[in-house]
Design a protein around this motif. Structure first.
Motif, PDB file in Angstrom:
ATOM      1  N   GLN A 149      -2.944  28.415   1.399  1.00 41.20           N
ATOM      2  CA  GLN A 149      -1.941  28.869   0.360  1.00 41.20           C
ATOM      3  C   GLN A 149      -0.957  27.931   0.048  1.00 41.20           C
ATOM      4  N   ASP A 150      -0.640  27.006   1.091  1.00 43.72           N
ATOM      5  CA  ASP A 150       0.434  26.070   0.896  1.00 43.72           C
ATOM      6  C   ASP A 150       0.493  24.971   1.770  1.00 43.72           C
ATOM      7  N   ILE A 183      -7.216  34.315  -3.897  1.00 42.15           N
ATOM      8  CA  ILE A 183      -6.326  34.148  -2.788  1.00 42.15           C
ATOM      9  C   ILE A 183      -5.047  33.821  -3.380  1.00 42.15           C
ATOM     10  N   GLY A 184      -3.944  34.141  -2.449  1.00 46.78           N
ATOM     11  CA  GLY A 184      -2.504  33.984  -3.117  1.00 46.78           C
ATOM     12  C   GLY A 184      -2.130  32.498  -2.907  1.00 46.78           C
ATOM     13  N   GLU A 195      -0.338  29.305  -3.364  1.00 47.88           N
ATOM     14  CA  GLU A 195       1.102  28.592  -4.032  1.00 47.88           C
ATOM     15  C   GLU A 195       1.220  27.252  -3.967  1.00 47.88           C
ATOM     16  N   ARG A 196       0.931  26.724  -5.005  1.00 47.88           N
ATOM     17  CA  ARG A 196       1.261  25.142  -5.061  1.00 47.88           C
ATOM     18  C   ARG A 196       2.677  24.812  -4.882  1.00 47.88           C
ATOM     19  N   SER A 197       3.128  24.111  -4.036  1.00 49.23           N
ATOM     20  CA  SER A 197       4.399  23.443  -3.985  1.00 49.23           C
ATOM     21  C   SER A 197       4.646  22.640  -5.028  1.00 49.23           C
ATOM     22  N   THR A 198       5.716  22.616  -5.735  1.00 46.09           N
ATOM     23  CA  THR A 198       6.179  21.769  -6.706  1.00 46.09           C
ATOM     24  C   THR A 198       7.136  20.644  -6.448  1.00 46.09           C
ATOM     25  N   ARG A 253      -5.798  30.126   6.632  1.00 34.75           N
ATOM     26  CA  ARG A 253      -5.376  30.968   5.703  1.00 34.75           C
ATOM     27  C   ARG A 253      -3.959  30.266   5.275  1.00 34.75           C
ATOM     28  N   ALA A 254      -2.970  29.804   6.049  1.00 28.76           N
ATOM     29  CA  ALA A 254      -2.044  29.384   5.572  1.00 28.76           C
ATOM     30  C   ALA A 254      -1.987  28.097   4.859  1.00 28.76           C
ATOM     31  N   ASN A 281      11.671  26.836  -2.472  1.00 32.46           N
ATOM     32  CA  ASN A 281      10.696  28.327  -3.077  1.00 32.46           C
ATOM     33  C   ASN A 281      10.525  29.233  -1.697  1.00 32.46           C
ATOM     34  N   GLU A 340       1.511  22.083   2.045  1.00 31.04           N
ATOM     35  CA  GLU A 340       2.973  21.414   2.425  1.00 31.04           C
ATOM     36  C   GLU A 340       3.820  22.122   3.345  1.00 31.04           C
ATOM     37  N   MET A 341       3.672  23.383   3.222  1.00 36.26           N
ATOM     38  CA  MET A 341       4.604  24.211   3.988  1.00 36.26           C
ATOM     39  C   MET A 341       4.082  24.263   5.511  1.00 36.26           C
ATOM     40  N   ALA A 342       2.520  24.369   5.491  1.00 33.81           N
ATOM     41  CA  ALA A 342       1.951  24.445   6.809  1.00 33.81           C
ATOM     42  C   ALA A 342       2.263  23.108   7.607  1.00 33.81           C
ATOM     43  N   PHE A 359       3.839  32.381   2.906  1.00 34.01           N
ATOM     44  CA  PHE A 359       2.366  32.427   2.786  1.00 34.01           C
ATOM     45  C   PHE A 359       2.304  34.118   2.459  1.00 34.01           C
ATOM     46  N   SER A 360       2.089  34.151   0.981  1.00 36.94           N
ATOM     47  CA  SER A 360       2.127  35.458   0.550  1.00 36.94           C
ATOM     48  C   SER A 360       0.897  36.487   0.839  1.00 36.94           C
ATOM     49  N   ASP A 361      -0.243  35.793   1.360  1.00 34.49           N
ATOM     50  CA  ASP A 361      -1.452  36.698   1.644  1.00 34.49           C
ATOM     51  C   ASP A 361      -1.168  36.894   3.275  1.00 34.49           C
ATOM     52  N   LEU A 411       7.570  14.620   3.372  1.00 33.15           N
ATOM     53  CA  LEU A 411       6.885  15.117   2.563  1.00 33.15           C
ATOM     54  C   LEU A 411       6.805  14.097   1.118  1.00 33.15           C
TER      55      LEU A 411
END
Lengths: 290, 236
Positions: free
Chosen positions: A172-173, A284-285, A287-290, A168-169, B88, A175-177, B92-94, B54
């Protein structure tokens, strides 16, 4: 009333088969942002591998295992050799997976022959129960139960386990994962394999339901899968279930009451959803990284 | 004598056809807050992303604890002990606050639980909104969650990108206090536009302009150097 119950059971059974197909598709799109037009090929290979295993071993259960193994292997090979080079490029994904779909379809003819294969329902799932005028066909009930069980297992995994949290993470994102130490490429591979396995299972279960399997069935059902993913919301597992049930029920009722519209009803449903809720019923929430 | 934890030597980074970093040199010392300063678009965020893998460096070298991590994929960089708090916030918003913490926790052992307890004391709001979805938190709470998440593992270094951005002054104050507290247990690389904040908590600075390192040194020296501040930061 009996008629309604029968139509609902028919619709639910069809819906569950489409759900199994669409669930893999939506997982693959949601997490990996991959448009996999070869999904129908995995579906049809699941059907053939499973049914031939079933015919050879005379065990439906071993047939299902055969389908799952075929789906997992094909999923692994597809992700490694076909999908990996085209991550991030939707046009290339569409072209290459459509090409793979055709190859998988033609390979069915080469390996199993060009003619359709008729399939019998295993004896313990054949027949029906009758409650007054309500006729419950055992195999349809079996499909509905399997569909809900699979949904329950996946919901549990996605909501209650660490693996589910990671998926799930990642949806959503990405890069962050990765920045949290998650090997997202490996997660991608596993998700793709799971998606392919679900497609194969769907193909295997579809076989006794429709009574015949043929090479082109992958493309036909894959379109239904895509419609369900669009209606349910790209990447949403629950959305896929709801949309698949909607599509199944709409098809079942329309076929009885307005047969002329039965083929168009899915497109009409999709058009209505796209007009009023273009993101699909569930979102689903992301969020694309910019 | 403090050890060099992170070292960037003549780092160049391309994003697509754009040559963003054109020679960044930077060192972060153990136990310090090292601040990257520069105007908007100077390349500070890209520098952090390059460290994390990244946006990998196309030239030069990135070393962490004397080992090159230039070619390491992001997840390996993280596992080596570098935490990342993006601009940003990357929440993870959900996922709930609890789930955001859990997904970040690589080992659910006693040490991780103790660190979790520590960050919850540092950011009591997170405890209050433990079951709330990340997407429903305020900007300040998201910032706190992002920092807490980076701290939950035994990271030797945490990269924090513009933590004060878009936050109310009172929240900025809280974030600053938290960074000072975190500094007692880990080293920090901070990208910050708010010079007042940077100068209060930073030990060393590196000025980046047009993708190149133009100056570096002790923060106390920069505070007194009006010319540098005017030329590269537009203040004073």
């Amino acid at each position: 009333m009996e008629l309604i119950v029968n139509l609902v059971i028919n619709g639910l059974a069809t819906g569950m088969l489409i759900f199994l197909l669409a669930a893999g598709l939506t997982l693959i799109f949601g997490l990996m942002d991959v448009l996999n037009f070869a999904h129908g090929g995995l579906f049809v290979w699941g059907a053939y591998a499973g049914i031939f295993t079933y015919m050879y071993t005379e065990s439906f259960l071993i047939g299902i295992i055969g389908a799952l193994v075929a789906g997992a292997i094909l999923g692994l090979l597809t992700e490694k050799f076909i999908i990996t080079p085209v991550y991030g490029n939707h046009i290339q994904q569409i072209l290459i997976t459509l090409g793979l779909m055709l190859v998988l379809q033609e390979m069915i003819k080469v390996v199993f022959g060009p003619n359709g294969v008729s399939v019998k329902t295993p004896s313990y799932l054949a027949g029906s129960w009758e409650f007054g005028d309500v006729i419950i066909i055992k195999y349809r009930l079996f499909i509905i139960v399997v569909g809900f069980v699979i949904f329950g297992i996946f919901q549990y995994m996605l909501k209650r386990t660490k693996i589910g949290l990671i998926v799930r993470a990642g949806v959503q994102d990405k890069e962050m994962a990765q920045a949290l130490g998650i090997h997202i490429k490996q997660v991608f591979l596993y998700v793709f394999m799971v998606g392919a396995t679900l497609a194969a299972l769907s193909g295997m279960l579809m076989a006794p339901y429709s009574g015949v399997i043929y090479a082109e069935m992958g493309m036909e059902y894959a379109i239904l899968g895509f419609i369900v993913v669009v209606i349910g919301g790209m990447g949403s597992f629950s959305g896929s279930l709801l949309a698949a049930i909607l599509v199944g029920l709409a098809g079942s009722f329309m076929a009885y009451y307005v047969p002329v519209l039965s083929l168009a009803v899915n497109m009409i449903l999709m058009a209505i959803v796209l007009i009023f809720r273009p993101q699909g019923l569930f979102t689903i929430g992301k969020e694309r990284s910019t | 004598m403090m050890n060099t934890l992170l070292k960037l030597h003549d780092v160049h980074t391309h994003i697509g056809q754009y040559h963003i970093l054109q020679g960044v040199n930077f060192e972060a010392m153990e136990g310090q807050v090292s601040v990257l300063l520069g105007r908007n678009g100077a390349g500070k965020t890209t520098t952090l992303k390059t460290i994390m893998g990244l946006t990998p460096a196309s030239q030069g070298d990135v070393q962490f604890q004397m080992q090159s991590i230039k070619k390491s994929p992001t997840h390996k960089v993280a596992k080596l002990g570098i935490g990342y708090v993006p601009e940003n916030q990357g929440i993870f918003s959900d996922l709930t606050v609890e789930e955001n913490m859990k997904v970040a926790m690589r080992k659910e052992d006693t040490a991780a639980m103790e660190r979790q307890q520590y960050v919850l004391e540092l950011f009591p709001d997170l405890k209050k909104f433990w079951k709330k979805a990340g997407g429903h938190l305020s900007g300040g709470q998201k910032q706190m969650l992002s920092m807490a998440r980076a701290f939950i593992n035994d990271s030797q270094l945490i990269l924090i990108d513009e933590p004060s951005k878009g936050l109310a002054p009172i929240v900025v104050e809280k974030v600053m206090e938290a960074i000072v507290e975190m500094k007692k247990q880990t080293s920090i690389v901070l990208v910050e536009q708010n010079f007042m904040m940077a100068s209060r908590i930073g030990d060393t600075y590196t000025l980046i302009d047009d993708g190149k390192t133009v100056h570096s040194g002790n923060m106390k020296e920069l505070i007194q150097n009006e010319e540098l501040k005017r030329k590269y930061l537009g203040i004073g």
